[in-house]
Write a protein that holds these residues in place. Structure first.
Motif, short mmCIF file in Angstrom:
data_model
loop_
_atom_site.label_atom_id
_atom_site.label_comp_id
_atom_site.label_asym_id
_atom_site.label_seq_id
_atom_site.Cartn_x
_atom_site.Cartn_y
_atom_site.Cartn_z
N LYS A 1 0.85 -1.18 0.00
CA LYS A 1 0.00 0.00 0.00
C LYS A 1 0.89 1.23 0.00
CE LYS A 1 -3.34 2.55 2.85
NZ LYS A 1 -4.10 2.57 4.13
N THR A 2 0.48 2.29 -0.73
CA THR A 2 1.25 3.52 -0.76
C THR A 2 0.35 4.71 -0.41
OG1 THR A 2 0.84 3.85 -3.13
CG2 THR A 2 2.84 2.64 -2.51
N GLU A 3 0.97 5.76 0.12
CA GLU A 3 0.25 6.98 0.49
C GLU A 3 1.22 8.14 0.39
OE1 GLU A 3 -3.02 8.12 4.01
OE2 GLU A 3 -1.65 6.42 4.23
N LEU A 4 0.75 9.27 -0.16
CA LEU A 4 1.61 10.42 -0.43
C LEU A 4 0.98 11.69 0.14
CD1 LEU A 4 4.16 11.50 -2.03
CD2 LEU A 4 2.58 11.92 -3.93
N SER A 5 1.78 12.48 0.85
CA SER A 5 1.31 13.76 1.37
C SER A 5 2.50 14.69 1.53
CB SER A 5 0.58 13.57 2.71
OG SER A 5 0.00 14.78 3.14
N GLU A 6 2.29 15.82 2.20
CA GLU A 6 3.36 16.79 2.41
C GLU A 6 4.29 16.32 3.52
OE1 GLU A 6 1.17 20.12 4.97
OE2 GLU A 6 -0.10 19.19 3.44
N SER A 7 5.53 16.75 3.47
CA SER A 7 6.49 16.45 4.54
C SER A 7 6.21 17.37 5.72
CB SER A 7 7.92 16.65 4.05
OG SER A 7 8.83 16.59 5.14
N PRO A 8 6.01 16.82 6.92
CA PRO A 8 5.67 17.68 8.06
C PRO A 8 6.84 18.50 8.59
CG PRO A 8 5.86 15.39 8.77
CD PRO A 8 5.98 15.39 7.27
N TRP A 9 8.06 18.10 8.30
CA TRP A 9 9.21 18.83 8.84
C TRP A 9 9.97 19.61 7.76
CZ3 TRP A 9 8.75 13.45 9.12
CH2 TRP A 9 9.49 12.72 8.19
N ASN A 10 9.67 19.36 6.50
CA ASN A 10 10.29 20.11 5.40
C ASN A 10 9.19 20.63 4.48
OD1 ASN A 10 13.18 20.18 5.69
ND2 ASN A 10 13.22 17.98 5.29
N PRO A 11 8.60 21.80 4.78
CA PRO A 11 7.52 22.34 3.95
C PRO A 11 7.95 22.46 2.50
CG PRO A 11 7.75 23.58 5.99
CD PRO A 11 8.92 22.65 5.93
N GLY A 12 7.03 22.11 1.60
CA GLY A 12 7.32 22.16 0.17
C GLY A 12 7.75 20.83 -0.40
N LEU A 13 8.14 19.89 0.48
CA LEU A 13 8.53 18.55 0.04
C LEU A 13 7.39 17.58 0.31
CD1 LEU A 13 11.25 20.04 0.09
CD2 LEU A 13 12.31 17.96 0.98
N HIS A 14 7.43 16.42 -0.33
CA HIS A 14 6.43 15.39 -0.13
C HIS A 14 7.01 14.23 0.67
CE1 HIS A 14 4.27 17.34 -3.57
NE2 HIS A 14 3.23 16.99 -2.83
N LEU A 15 6.12 13.48 1.31
CA LEU A 15 6.50 12.28 2.05
C LEU A 15 5.69 11.11 1.52
CD1 LEU A 15 8.29 11.34 4.48
CD2 LEU A 15 6.23 11.54 5.89
N LEU A 16 6.38 10.06 1.13
CA LEU A 16 5.75 8.85 0.60
C LEU A 16 5.89 7.72 1.60
CD1 LEU A 16 4.57 7.09 -1.81
CD2 LEU A 16 6.97 6.64 -2.42
N ARG A 17 4.78 7.08 1.93
CA ARG A 17 4.82 5.89 2.78
C ARG A 17 4.50 4.67 1.94
NH1 ARG A 17 0.81 2.70 5.60
NH2 ARG A 17 1.91 1.32 7.02
N ILE A 18 5.38 3.66 2.03
CA ILE A 18 5.15 2.36 1.41
C ILE A 18 4.92 1.36 2.53
CG2 ILE A 18 6.09 0.56 -0.10
CD1 ILE A 18 7.95 2.73 -1.26
N GLY A 19 3.74 0.78 2.58
CA GLY A 19 3.40 -0.16 3.64
C GLY A 19 3.30 -1.58 3.11
N LEU A 20 4.03 -2.48 3.71
CA LEU A 20 3.98 -3.91 3.36
C LEU A 20 3.29 -4.67 4.48
CD1 LEU A 20 6.20 -2.85 1.42
CD2 LEU A 20 7.37 -5.05 1.70
N GLN A 21 2.35 -5.52 4.14
CA GLN A 21 1.64 -6.33 5.11
C GLN A 21 1.80 -7.81 4.76
OE1 GLN A 21 -0.53 -5.65 8.03
NE2 GLN A 21 0.00 -7.82 8.10
N ALA A 22 2.42 -8.57 5.67
CA ALA A 22 2.56 -10.02 5.46
C ALA A 22 1.28 -10.73 5.87
CB ALA A 22 3.74 -10.55 6.27
N LYS A 23 1.01 -11.82 5.21
CA LYS A 23 -0.19 -12.60 5.51
C LYS A 23 -0.14 -13.11 6.95
CE LYS A 23 -2.20 -15.05 2.46
NZ LYS A 23 -2.58 -16.03 1.41
N THR A 24 -1.27 -12.98 7.63
CA THR A 24 -1.38 -13.48 9.01
C THR A 24 -1.90 -14.90 8.99
OG1 THR A 24 -1.80 -11.26 9.87
CG2 THR A 24 -2.45 -13.13 11.26
N ILE A 25 -1.14 -15.81 9.57
CA ILE A 25 -1.53 -17.21 9.64
C ILE A 25 -2.00 -17.51 11.07
CG2 ILE A 25 -0.77 -19.61 9.36
CD1 ILE A 25 1.41 -18.60 7.50
N PRO A 26 -3.23 -17.99 11.26
CA PRO A 26 -3.70 -18.33 12.62
C PRO A 26 -2.74 -19.29 13.29
CG PRO A 26 -5.51 -18.44 11.04
CD PRO A 26 -4.26 -18.26 10.24
#
Length: 614
Positions: free
Chosen positions: A209-234
């Protein structure tokens, strides 16, 4: 006389049926400074009955009907056992087991210490205290700068599910000290927390999953989050385990936050075992030996008895212990099961194979057997983070730092499957940024996980592994095309290699590729997806995005990073508080308390205190 940890061990051996009859509360303070102590584990004889003090040093605990004593424990302090009888309120003062000894040293000793620059600490060894030098070791971290997307559009790295840095940082902060900069691995801080990313679909072991927004500590730059989720096995569906506990019982493990805590942690793991699982116990000091042959998980008491009778003495022949543990694991190998060595140590190897290079080659050789390695770090003062990180990275396993019993519960209780059961190994990510949208980019953290771009397709190149239910987050800071920034790298424009972007790709931010192997395969699989340039306003991003950003910003401050921009502690605490989301275990709330502790210890805290006095 019963040791201070006898109640901890007793609590791990009793049944789970508990009847609570009353509640006890109180405050815990430092006996010398009288300052409140946060993060003190308070336990009433049973592992189910445990809490941790908050920033005020306050605790509140329901008591079982048979509870007669409380145990108070925190890394850096002597554990304390208190009779509670019919009391409803108990305040406790803990005596520091590790303190810098300026005022207690004689003048000649103080002068010698200041000349050498080597810190001296008191370390508690059972009921004794001795003065020893601080010899902790960390690999140097050189932060990754911004890369030009025109000349270097491709970036490749290995995932990292290790979380040891966060626990180590916590023990520094709760002990009243800022951590060394090289102890701050930002990716391990971010990945300490779980995120609500979607589960993989079909037979895929990992979702992205990916998500893009502004950088909170460097105004004018963007911050991209790449989230990986492994399968949950009971848990009931997890494959059978062939485990070998490899325990360091050398003299350096005598401190109460080492071998006694190791015993408590492994007892928690034993409680998770099933009849089809098997456990052997190998120890090493001056030499290595087999304490318990491979034993069925149905014989929990037998396994616990073998753990609880261990004592610490002698030197540290870690290499010989590793060889013997792998040998036992191979002798009991389960073809379709989980074969793993679990090493518990402070990393202070000093006999036989002990250098970083020799240990790395030893583990690289042993991992070919199909046996994975998990590493648990304990203690302080002589902690060898650099060695333990190498062992876990090269052993196809994970690395955790256990500073208290609640952390052991997290590793072996809540995250049992992810800690021990791999669903995808040698997981690599490769991103190609679109120069039409991106002028420069920077991967935050992962400095020791970067790979050459050609390593992405090389199945012989080792990378990180993901266990059942694991989440992994990577953050990129991005300078968009046409944006000016002081962080821009100085790179001459290319003369020959410029290529036109493919039709229809003008709105693409990047192309993301992920490669991984199934646990029983040596051939990798690849998935590719395009990520659109679709930035969201900060307020519209997910709680996970904003909380991960707050943790990363905290890491930048602790490292005093040249890329921290306008970051400051109060902003981190505010952002994290606004992004708490679901926090059933209180880990995110604890993070906010740690941020406040760091602020009070930093220059920023000093400025705040001065302004308060005006």
């Amino acid at each position: 006389m019963r040791t201070i940890f006898s109640l901890l061990i007793f609590g791990l051996l009793v049944g789970s049926t508990v009847k609570y009859t009353r509640t006890i509360s109180g405050f815990v303070t430092d006996s010398l400074t009288l300052q409140p102590l946060e993060g003190v584990s308070v336990m009433a004889g049973r592992v189910e009955t445990i809490t941790v003090t908050d920033a005020r040093g306050y605790y509140k605990l329901p008591l079982p009907d048979d509870a007669q004593r409380l145990v108070f424990f925190r890394t850096g302090y002597q554990a304390k056992e208190v009779d509670v009888a019919e009391q409803k309120t108990v305040d406790v003062k803990l005596v520091g087991a590790q303190k810098v000894m300026y005022e207690l040293l004689s003048a000649p000793m103080r002068s010698e210490r200041l000349t050498s620059g080597q810190p001296m600490q008191y370390i508690s060894l059972s009921s004794e205290q001795i003065l020893i030098p601080n010899t902790e070791d960390y690999n140097a971290i050189s932060e990754t700068g911004f890369r030009d997307a025109q000349s270097q559009p491709v970036t490749t790295f290995s995932v990292d599910v290790d979380r040891a840095a966060y626990g180590n940082i916590r023990q520094y902060l709760t002990g009243g000290n800022l951590p060394p900069k090289d102890a701050v691995r930002i990716e391990e801080m971010v990945n300490y927390f779980d995120y609500d990313d979607p589960q993989p679909s079909g037979n895929e072991p990992v979702a992205v999953k990916t998500e893009l927004s502004e950088s909170p500590w460097n105004p004018g730059l963007h911050l991209l989050r790449i989230g990986l989720q492994a399968k949950t096995i009971p848990t009931d569906n997890l494959p059978a385990s062939n485990l070998v506990f490899l325990i360091d019982v050398s003299g350096s493990m005598r401190a109460e936050n080492k071998l006694p805590l190791v015993k408590a942690a492994l007892n928690l793991l034993v409680d998770q075992l099933r009849p089809q699982d098997r456990v052997a116990l190998v120890v090493y000091a001056g030499a290595a030996g087999l304490v318990l042959p491979s034993t069925s998980g149905s014989k929990r008491q037998k396994i616990k008895d073998a753990i609880n009778q261990l004592t610490a003495e002698g030197s540290t022949a870690g290499g010989e212990g590793i060889r013997l543990a792998y040998q036992i694991a191979r002798e009991n190998f389960r073809k379709d099961g989980n074969n793993r060595v679990i090493l518990a140590t402070d990393g202070d190897f000093n006999v036989g194979v002990s250098s970083d290079g020799d240990l790395q080659r030893l583990i690289e050789e042993k991992r070919k057997s199909g046996v994975f390695l998990s590493v648990l770090g304990f203690g302080m003062g002589n902690y060898k983070d650099n060695k333990l990180e190498i062992l876990a990275d090269k052993g196809n396993g994970n690395y955790a730092y256990i500073d208290n019993l609640p952390e052991a519960q997290k590793v072996f209780g809540k995250e049992f499957g992810g800690t021990l059961f791999t669903v995808a190994k040698d997981v690599k990510l490769q991103l190609e940024f679109n120069p039409r949208r991106v002028r420069a980019y920077r991967l935050i953290g992962y400095e020791n996980r970067t790979l050459n771009n050609e390593d992405f397709h090389n199945d012989q190149k080792d990378a990180g592994d993901m266990g059942s239910g694991h989440t992994v987050t990577a953050l990129y800071e991005i300078i968009s095309a046409g944006v000016e920034s002081r962080y821009l790298p100085q790179v001459d424009p290319l003369k020959y290699q410029r290529q036109a972007a493919p039709a229809g790709a003008s709105n693409e931010l990047l192309t993301l590729k992920i490669r991984y192997k199934k646990p029983d395969s040596e051939t990798s699989q690849q998935r590719t997806q395009a990520v659109k340039f679709q930035p969201q306003k900060w307020a519209n991003t997910s709680d996970d995005f904003r909380f991960a950003a707050a943790v990363a910003e905290f890491g930048l401050l602790l490292r005093d990073s040249e890329f921290k921009g306008r970051a400051h502690y109060s902003q981190v605490a505010t952002r994290a508080r606004q992004a708490l989301g679901r926090d059933p275990e209180g880990y995110r709330s604890e993070f906010i308390r740690l941020v406040k502790l760091a602020q009070s210890l930093s220059d920023e805290g000093t400025v705040v205190k001065k302004s308060d006095r005006k």
